[in-house]
Design a protein around this motif. Structure first.
Motif, PDB file in Angstrom:
ATOM      1  N   HIS A 199     -14.753  -2.719   7.980  1.00  0.00           N
ATOM      2  CA  HIS A 199     -13.636  -3.068   8.872  1.00  0.00           C
ATOM      3  C   HIS A 199     -12.335  -2.544   8.261  1.00  0.00           C
ATOM      4  O   HIS A 199     -12.132  -2.651   7.041  1.00  0.00           O
ATOM      5  N   PRO A 200     -11.432  -1.978   9.074  1.00  0.00           N
ATOM      6  CA  PRO A 200     -10.182  -1.402   8.538  1.00  0.00           C
ATOM      7  C   PRO A 200      -9.402  -2.381   7.654  1.00  0.00           C
ATOM      8  O   PRO A 200      -8.837  -1.988   6.640  1.00  0.00           O
ATOM      9  N   PHE A 201      -9.427  -3.683   8.021  1.00  0.00           N
ATOM     10  CA  PHE A 201      -8.670  -4.640   7.214  1.00  0.00           C
ATOM     11  C   PHE A 201      -9.299  -4.765   5.815  1.00  0.00           C
ATOM     12  O   PHE A 201      -8.591  -4.777   4.801  1.00  0.00           O
ATOM     13  N   ASN A 202     -10.641  -4.810   5.772  1.00  0.00           N
ATOM     14  CA  ASN A 202     -11.313  -4.943   4.473  1.00  0.00           C
ATOM     15  C   ASN A 202     -11.091  -3.682   3.631  1.00  0.00           C
ATOM     16  O   ASN A 202     -10.849  -3.758   2.419  1.00  0.00           O
ATOM     17  N   VAL A 203     -11.145  -2.512   4.301  1.00  0.00           N
ATOM     18  CA  VAL A 203     -10.928  -1.244   3.586  1.00  0.00           C
ATOM     19  C   VAL A 203      -9.523  -1.217   2.997  1.00  0.00           C
ATOM     20  O   VAL A 203      -9.326  -0.902   1.815  1.00  0.00           O
ATOM     21  N   ARG A 204      -8.547  -1.615   3.811  1.00  0.00           N
ATOM     22  CA  ARG A 204      -7.142  -1.631   3.350  1.00  0.00           C
ATOM     23  C   ARG A 204      -6.967  -2.669   2.234  1.00  0.00           C
ATOM     24  O   ARG A 204      -6.300  -2.397   1.229  1.00  0.00           O
TER      25      ARG A 204
END
Ligand code: AHQ
Length: 243
Positions: free
Chosen positions: A36-41
């Protein structure tokens, strides 16, 4: 309980072997919230302290739901052998014995994570700021687990096949990117790695044993997708709420 099922022309198709079925389950990892983009960020150091606190506070609601979910499954398990294994999951989160130190449980460890990122114990416990969609997703998980046949509820826990990596990523990246967080606070992630492995060993055997026709095996994949969607939806809601 109904979950989204993908219509498929399965008539006459033979069941997958255990190996093929396990591979199909593990292939679902492509939808795991590690991507998920939030987890990656977050793991790349791209979150502000406020965003991290928002994530910890929202995820605390999920952590509170896990032992309740597991108790609901336990109540539906007819065989002592399975209950003897499953009850461990509740103790892992609620603690046991004198509830001190390592026996204090995962919920206490998450509260320590909260304090390490700057959330007072009572503030975290107040559940203030938990996004409605996070509550909704977690409550859907608890309700599914309570109402579904216990083997289907066990299958839904198999997102933990992918969990050791997400915990290892946090342990590897947070100290570098968020040096202001006391490393003691990351103890929850450290403890979950072996526990996730133990959980999956049992959950996978139940799943491979129970879903024995091709149609049932596809149902297992739909159940796993339902739980993957719960985790993904939580991060969608957290990403929006924590802006
Ligand atoms: O801390 C987590 C945990 O205790 C569990 C239990 C298990 C279940 O029964 O559904 N799943 C799970 C998960 C935990 N942590 C999540 C994370 O990203 O930190 C991952 C989550 C899972 O993969 O289902």
């Amino acid at each position: 309980m109904d979950i989204a099922t993908t219509p498929r022309p399965l008539a006459g198709l033979p069941a997958w072997t255990r190996e093929e079925f396990e591979a199909q389950l593990r292939d679902k990892g492509r939808s795991y919230h590690i991507h998920h983009p939030f987890n990656v960020r977050m793991n790349a150091g791209g979150c502000t302290p406020d965003e991290l606190r928002c994530w910890v506070a929202n995820r605390f609601y999920y952590q509170l739901c896990i032992p309740r979910k597991d108790a609901a499954i336990l109540a539906n398990m007819p065989e002592r052998a399975h209950r003897r294994l499953w009850v461990e999951r509740i103790l892992d989160h609620d603690g046991y014995g004198d509830y001190e130190g390592s026996a204090s449980g995962g919920l206490e460890a998450w509260i320590r994570l909260g304090e390490a990122v700057g959330i007072e114990r009572d503030k975290l416990l107040s559940l203030q700021g938990v996004a409605p969609a996070v509550r909704f997703a977690c409550d859907a998980y608890v309700n599914f687990a309570a109402k579904a046949p216990w083997q289907e509820a066990v299958c839904s826990s198999l997102t933990e096949m992918f969990a050791p990596q997400i915990h290892k990523d946090r342990l590897a990246s947070w100290p570098t990117h968020y040096p202001w967080i006391d490393a003691e606070g990351l103890g929850y992630f450290r403890k979950r790695i072996p526990l996730a492995g133990r959980d999956v060993e049992h959950g996978l055997q139940v799943t491979l044993d129970h879903f024995s026709t091709r149609a049932a095996q596809h149902r297992a994949l739909d159940i796993l997708q339902f739980k993957l969607d719960i985790l993904w939806t939580m991060l969608d809601a957290i990403e929006k709420a924590c802006q």
